[in-house]
Motif scaffolding. Structure first.
Motif, mmCIF file in Angstrom:
data_model
loop_
_atom_site.group_PDB
_atom_site.id
_atom_site.type_symbol
_atom_site.label_atom_id
_atom_site.label_comp_id
_atom_site.label_asym_id
_atom_site.label_seq_id
_atom_site.Cartn_x
_atom_site.Cartn_y
_atom_site.Cartn_z
ATOM 1 N N ARG A 118 2.828 -1.495 4.504
ATOM 2 C CA ARG A 118 1.940 -0.189 4.170
ATOM 3 C C ARG A 118 3.209 0.698 4.496
ATOM 4 N NH1 ARG A 118 -1.210 -2.678 8.210
ATOM 5 N NH2 ARG A 118 -3.060 -3.695 7.177
ATOM 6 N N LEU B 206 0.766 -1.075 0.102
ATOM 7 C CA LEU B 206 -0.111 0.123 0.131
ATOM 8 C C LEU B 206 0.668 1.315 0.235
ATOM 9 C CD1 LEU B 206 -2.931 -0.151 0.193
ATOM 10 C CD2 LEU B 206 -3.016 0.553 2.605
ATOM 11 N N GLU C 105 -7.676 0.316 1.569
ATOM 12 C CA GLU C 105 -7.026 -1.109 1.416
ATOM 13 C C GLU C 105 -7.970 -2.087 1.601
ATOM 14 O OE1 GLU C 105 -4.002 -1.546 4.636
ATOM 15 O OE2 GLU C 105 -4.707 -3.584 4.634
#
Ligand code: GLU
Length: 465
Positions: free
Chosen positions: A84, A42, A55
């Motif tokens: 992330r 991400l 997400e």
């Protein structure tokens, strides 16, 4: 060949778009074809643009399509760090500091007004596109120290002069850019967050990404990323930039264009078949060697060949998408559809209904909508009936009334009407369809009629006797 590792790295700024889904799919197919690993991570450092649940929604939509990552924030491989970007801010900082220490990056103290002024001056001087000038800002040492203490600076990569950054693009062949056409660019913003170009390099390196397939809008970023790889003494992955997806007029798809369903969620809600979309997306910028179009996941994985990625834009053709979905809906088991349509009728009826209507539907919603004409039968219709049509209906009605109400007999009655009046095609079917179903269009006629049941059909035909 080294381990194949590909990734899809969206920003959680909204639902999964067709373009994103295609990027994810090609990276997935690439990894699976070569027995590699497909990663989802991400890019969530643009805090203002992140949306709640972004997400999760990306992952759910991918899963619905059948694209399940081997590694993701929910299934991390600890060896590769966090999935992330927001969870690895110190790491970007550390690498930026390393670059400063090596003399490959520097702190730039310009505030936003000063930068704007520099932009304006270059504009006035006729510079086509902005190049940052590290010597432009003239401030006293005290002011510099004050800004430094307050962390009022960004970090820029110091580009080598007149150096070519080039790569053999998987899709487009050799591409190169001269560093003088780029200028020193920001790697860490004044708020301490990394820029996309810097974070993506750190991530791709740490996760040992071997191949990057992404949209062509990133071509201008690639030389910058290559410069970062060089400064950190890392080996870059192989890059391939997919061509754009356009609408039927040849214009790049715009997320704001509301006339086209562009989000996977829309197709899911409409009851499209996910395999059809998977299959359809695979042909947006790629073709199979044998020109086959309908392919299962397994076939696509087996046949995927990066050499066959297209160099010209691919048109998003919704008619073709519907055609694909039709091929898949047709093959679904009746029970699967029955479960989704909430029918008040019995199993035998439901089976015949679904069997009849799935032959020509692109979505499950379409099948479900057709249920309404049986749940709430119309009491009249407004279609015009010509004299010839009237004749057809009368003969058909006479034939049908004489026999038991079965699909075969309905079929026979249509056949006898055809013989008796010596007509065929639309002239035969349309009057019968309108008089019995009160609809102009529908699936196989005898079945569509039978589904209404004897009572309703004979009642509708009574006035023609
Ligand atoms: N977040 C970027 C995008 O969605 C990723 C770009 C890349 O793959 O390097 O376009």
């Amino acid at each position: 060949m080294k381990n194949i590792r590909t990734r899809y790295a969206p920003s959680p700024t909204g639902f999964l778009h067709i373009g994103g889904a295609r990027t994810a799919l090609f990276n997935y197919l690439f990894a699976k074809h070569f027995g590699g690993t497909f990663i989802f991570r991400l890019e969530d450092t643009d805090v203002a643009r992140n949306v709640m649940g972004g997400e999760e929604s990306q992952l759910n939509n991918l899963a619905w399509l059948g694209i399940i990552p081997d590694e993701s924030p929910l299934k991390p491989n600890k060896k590769y760090g966090n999935y992330r970007q927001s969870e690895k801010l110190e790491i970007y900082q550390e690498f930026a500091q390393k670059l400063i220490n090596k003399g490959f990056a520097y702190k730039a103290y310009d505030n936003s007004e000063e930068l704007e002024l520099q932009h304006k001056q270059q504009e006035v001087n006729g510079v086509a596109s902005f190049r940052y000038d590290p010597n432009w800002l003239q401030i006293s040492n005290e002011e510099k120290q004050r800004r430094d203490a307050n962390k009022e600076y960004s970090i820029r990569l110091k580009l080598k002069k007149n150096t070519v950054y080039g790569w053999e693009d998987l899709v487009r062949g050799w591409i190169e850019v001269n560093s003088d056409d780029i200028g020193d660019f920001v790697i860490i913003k004044s708020d301490g967050y990394p820029t996309y170009n810097f974070a993506v390099v750190v991530d791709d390196h740490q996760m040992e990404i071997s191949h990057v397939l992404r949209g062509e809008e990133h071509i201008t970023n690639t030389p910058k990323q290559l410069a970062i790889y060089e400064s950190l003494n890392w080996t870059p992955p192989v890059f391939g930039h997919l061509t754009i997806i356009t609408n039927m007029e040849g214009k790049k798809l715009s997320k704001r264009d509301k006339t086209l369903k562009q989000f996977i969620e829309d197709y899911k809600n409409d009851g499209y078949h996910p395999h059809a979309i998977f299959n359809f997306l695979s042909l947006l910028g790629w073709t199979s060697k044998d020109s086959q179009e309908i392919m299962s996941h397994e076939e696509l994985i087996e046949k995927f060949d990066p050499e066959r990625l297209s160099k010209s834009p691919s048109k998003f053709d919704i008619v073709k998408m519907d055609w694909f979905s039709k091929q898949y809906i047709k093959k679904l088991d009746n029970e699967v559809i029955i479960k989704k349509i909430n029918s008040p009728f019995n199993t035998e009826w439901n089976n015949l209904f679904v069997e009849t209507y799935k032959q020509s539907a692109s979505t499950i919603s379409e099948i479900k909508n057709n249920l309404n004409i049986y749940i709430n039968p119309k009491t009249s219709h407004n279609f015009e009936i010509t004299e010839i049509a009237k004749n057809v209906i009368q003969i058909f009605s006479k034939e049908l009334t004489m026999s038991e109400f079965t699909i075969e007999n309905i079929q026979k009655s249509i056949e006898n009407t055809k013989q008796e009046l010596n007509i065929k095609g639309k002239d035969l079917f349309m009057p019968i369809r309108i008089a019995t179903t009160f609809e102009e269009h529908g699936p196989e006629l005898a079945k569509a009629i039978f589904l209404f049941g004897k009572e309703i059909v004979l009642e509708r035909l009574k006035k023609w006797n």
